[in-house]
Scaffold this motif. Structure first.
Motif, mmCIF file in Angstrom:
data_model
loop_
_atom_site.group_PDB
_atom_site.id
_atom_site.type_symbol
_atom_site.label_atom_id
_atom_site.label_comp_id
_atom_site.label_asym_id
_atom_site.label_seq_id
_atom_site.Cartn_x
_atom_site.Cartn_y
_atom_site.Cartn_z
ATOM 1 N N SER C 32 0.844 -1.213 0.000
ATOM 2 C CA SER C 32 0.000 0.000 0.000
ATOM 3 C C SER C 32 0.878 1.262 0.000
ATOM 4 O O SER C 32 0.523 2.271 -0.611
ATOM 5 N N HIS C 33 2.035 1.179 0.655
ATOM 6 C CA HIS C 33 2.955 2.327 0.609
ATOM 7 C C HIS C 33 3.441 2.591 -0.816
ATOM 8 O O HIS C 33 3.570 3.737 -1.236
ATOM 9 N N LEU C 34 3.696 1.512 -1.544
ATOM 10 C CA LEU C 34 4.164 1.717 -2.920
ATOM 11 C C LEU C 34 3.041 2.303 -3.788
ATOM 12 O O LEU C 34 3.290 3.147 -4.654
ATOM 13 N N VAL C 35 1.822 1.882 -3.554
ATOM 14 C CA VAL C 35 0.699 2.494 -4.273
ATOM 15 C C VAL C 35 0.681 4.002 -4.018
ATOM 16 O O VAL C 35 0.611 4.817 -4.958
ATOM 17 N N GLU C 36 0.766 4.383 -2.765
ATOM 18 C CA GLU C 36 0.708 5.811 -2.420
ATOM 19 C C GLU C 36 1.890 6.571 -3.020
ATOM 20 O O GLU C 36 1.750 7.708 -3.486
ATOM 21 N N LEU C 37 3.030 5.927 -3.002
ATOM 22 C CA LEU C 37 4.226 6.586 -3.544
ATOM 23 C C LEU C 37 4.091 6.806 -5.053
ATOM 24 O O LEU C 37 4.383 7.888 -5.581
ATOM 25 N N ILE C 38 3.632 5.780 -5.763
ATOM 26 C CA ILE C 38 3.449 5.908 -7.213
ATOM 27 C C ILE C 38 2.421 7.006 -7.517
ATOM 28 O O ILE C 38 2.604 7.808 -8.437
ATOM 29 N N LEU C 39 1.368 7.063 -6.720
ATOM 30 C CA LEU C 39 0.352 8.103 -6.954
ATOM 31 C C LEU C 39 0.894 9.500 -6.675
ATOM 32 O O LEU C 39 0.542 10.465 -7.364
ATOM 33 N N SER C 40 1.765 9.615 -5.691
ATOM 34 C CA SER C 40 2.371 10.920 -5.411
ATOM 35 C C SER C 40 3.230 11.389 -6.586
ATOM 36 O O SER C 40 3.173 12.564 -6.982
ATOM 37 N N ILE C 41 4.000 10.480 -7.114
ATOM 38 C CA ILE C 41 4.832 10.828 -8.269
ATOM 39 C C ILE C 41 3.946 11.256 -9.436
ATOM 40 O O ILE C 41 4.228 12.238 -10.132
ATOM 41 N N TYR C 42 2.884 10.512 -9.626
ATOM 42 C CA TYR C 42 1.933 10.790 -10.714
ATOM 43 C C TYR C 42 1.329 12.187 -10.564
ATOM 44 O O TYR C 42 1.297 12.976 -11.517
ATOM 45 N N ARG C 43 0.890 12.503 -9.354
ATOM 46 C CA ARG C 43 0.268 13.812 -9.137
ATOM 47 C C ARG C 43 1.274 14.949 -9.316
ATOM 48 O O ARG C 43 0.929 16.038 -9.762
ATOM 49 N N ASN C 44 2.524 14.668 -8.964
ATOM 50 C CA ASN C 44 3.551 15.707 -9.059
ATOM 51 C C ASN C 44 4.273 15.710 -10.405
ATOM 52 O O ASN C 44 5.349 16.311 -10.537
ATOM 53 N N ASP C 45 3.743 14.984 -11.376
ATOM 54 C CA ASP C 45 4.304 14.957 -12.737
ATOM 55 C C ASP C 45 5.713 14.393 -12.803
ATOM 56 O O ASP C 45 6.485 14.747 -13.708
ATOM 57 N N GLY C 46 6.064 13.534 -11.868
ATOM 58 C CA GLY C 46 7.375 12.896 -11.918
ATOM 59 C C GLY C 46 7.395 11.703 -12.868
ATOM 60 O O GLY C 46 6.348 11.271 -13.364
ATOM 61 N N THR C 47 8.587 11.188 -13.113
ATOM 62 C CA THR C 47 8.760 10.014 -13.966
ATOM 63 C C THR C 47 9.175 8.818 -13.109
ATOM 64 O O THR C 47 9.906 8.968 -12.134
ATOM 65 N N ILE C 48 8.679 7.636 -13.497
ATOM 66 C CA ILE C 48 8.998 6.399 -12.774
ATOM 67 C C ILE C 48 9.965 5.574 -13.616
ATOM 68 O O ILE C 48 9.658 5.230 -14.753
ATOM 69 N N PHE C 49 11.153 5.293 -13.071
ATOM 70 C CA PHE C 49 12.168 4.508 -13.777
ATOM 71 C C PHE C 49 12.183 3.101 -13.198
ATOM 72 O O PHE C 49 12.250 2.927 -11.978
#
Lengths: 214, 214, 214, 214
Positions: C32-49
């Motif tokens: 669940s922490h990883l879900v929240e982290l991915i969503l935070s990146i998404y909202r902040n327009d970050g990129t996931i490598f």
């Protein structure tokens, strides 16, 4: 050695001579425009997207490497951002399978492309539908667009902001010239990045360049 | 247009002239030997393995496509068998991670290679260790070996049964010439496969060719 | 049918039972922490490598596709930005050949990574050097780091901001669980993106999430 | 931590429970048939071709690696021959661009496939046209065919000599089970190759296996 093909030397020379004469006919001004355009994107922190089909897919991966490593490593204080859109297999193939092969590049661009970026499409015929759709989409959001093409240039030549057209009805010769053109560009940029000129003394006109005439 | 680099046309011409003069100096006899060697493998139902690093990896994938599709489709009654050893990512990376990057080609060849097959290694320097190890292994089981190299040819030039050496201290020029050489070969073979000569009238000496002098 | 292996059913059940019991022992809070982290990146327009070696390279490409297409297409008004760092062959292999296989991910991150981004490293052992170097570099520039690992978690478990450790001495089971974990995450995000909750009603605490406790 | 999604633990458990119950319902006899079939191909020196779209393309590359390296390295005196048909980018994309995406696998099989070989097609829906065409072609030349599918199995289930059908209307769960099935098979074969049983004491019935009932 006993040859099974007579006069092979003539055939070999025939193809090599064709490459030489095609090199002579290249429009060097267009190549210099692409150098300036790539440098503008670099200075403005944009990303360069490169893609093609078949042999042009290999060329796209090759040039992407030249940007990401060749022109970025070795102590330079700023690196290029570039993505080749024909290497992420699962993504490409799920788009092709669920939507259409014609959208494999456009759909990826929708995730990433901004008006600050540059799209370089490579297509021998200039008419592959996935190339055309990607150029149309990129134009629609005001990203910069470049086409490297052969034959009569096809629709890609007309659509792109800047087209480098290898004017020859020969797929292999077009592909050879495309990689030569990319290496020419790499070489010119490399010379100037090494001298520190490009980063330290950008010309004041650089932002004007982003609206290059085709 | 306002340029940020002075005299860019001269730099562009400089690189293009280098390509033209390097084309002139190519050893056409070696190219014809590679045509004959590829045709021998084809007639004897062997497989052609192609591989390289970096830009040469892209060239390997490109030539593999030219064999599998360009020279095989279109109603021909026999197709080429070719594998590019630098595209199967999971396999390459598990060898590199668990054993060594130097063995990524050799370990794959151990699964497939027979004395009936041909190995084409592409290396600008001629000295990449994974290339050298692959040539040594292939020689040890009496497969045919070819190296395309640049610079002084490196160890690859010495190891391969047939070497096509682009004699120039320039990585980009070496890479450009390698793809031109492969396309020259494709074109020659294509002409003759179209005419039906190669399949229908093989020269009696074809098996002799498999022991090509370098 | 005549079987050549006795008691194969028992061996098959043995592996399947191991997967089932490993699923039971998963730490759902970490997921669940990883879900929240991915969503935070998404909202902040970050990129996931995302990246890994061998089978984990395949998993990385698969999850990247789930972000770029599965969670982005279908009328959603915002797409994920994600890059798989083990698919651009020419780039990876030129870094491995000219520098070191241990730097293939780090060198690519140097071109792209910002503190706004998320790095997800996948490693069964948690000790592959290219993985470790990439996590160290990413930490050093304050990007968010996640490790999916197996066995005892290795150094990756200690280095990453958030580690999801499949606690089992079994490479295949680790790999199976990693893909199950990624799909669990995809499913949870998908449910909420569809309902429009995530984009329209972001929790006020979202920026707090970027400093997740491990 | 302040969560932005309520009840996430329940959603996580929901997906994981689905995987566990789907594992329970797997047809273990079908899995054992695929083990025997793969071993028959191995003993008869055949090649195993694996391919899929999207996430299944990643699974295909992963399993190919398990055959070429995991089950082949480590002092074994015979290696597996396997090819993943969705990784050679230039070839796939030139077929898709010049012919049709529906033929990307079939056209490659025409270069390589013999009746001595095995084709393993992976498709969640069981209905991707490039998968169906490849199975039809492979059947037509009497190669052995296997389909791993989900949902209702689609046409792939009907066409293949042996189908392992994950009976669930869920793409992610199908994909998870497919990789679990491949790892189960790997584990069983690994145990027996290590003991030397498979190579040294092949059952006399092994050739019968090549005509497996579905």
């Amino acid at each position: 050695m006993n040859a099974t093909i007579d006069n092979m030397d003539q055939e070999i020379s025939g193809y090599l001579d064709k490459i030489t004469s095609t090199i002579k006919n290249l429009d060097k001004t267009k190549i210099s425009h692409l150098v300036e355009l790539i440098l503008s994107i670099y200075r403005n922190d944009g990303t360069i997207f490169v893609f093609g089909n078949g042999g042009s897919a290999a060329t796209a991966g090759h040039f992407c490497n030249d940007l990401l490593k060749g022109l970025s490593h070795g102590g330079r204080n700023k690196r290029f951002k570039a993505m080749c859109l024909n290497e992420n297999i699962a993504t490409m193939m799920s788009i092709a399978n669920d939507s259409s092969y014609e959208e494999i590049f456009t759909e990826q661009l929708k995730n990433f492309l901004t008006p600050n970026d540059l799209v370089i499409a490579i297509s021998g015929s200039g008419n592959s539908k996935n190339i055309i759709h990607a150029l149309e989409y990129s134009n629609s959001i005001n990203a910069k667009t470049v086409a490297l093409c052969g034959y009569d240039g096809g629709n890609a030549k007309k659509l792109a902001n800047l087209s480098i057209h290898v004017n020859i009805n020969d797929m292999e010769a077009s592909e050879d010239l495309h990689i030569i053109i990319f290496h020419t560009i790499k070489r010119v940029i490399e010379n100037h990045l090494c001298l520190g000129k490009i980063i330290n003394n950008p010309a004041p006109q650089e932002r004007v360049l982003l609206k290059l005439p085709t």
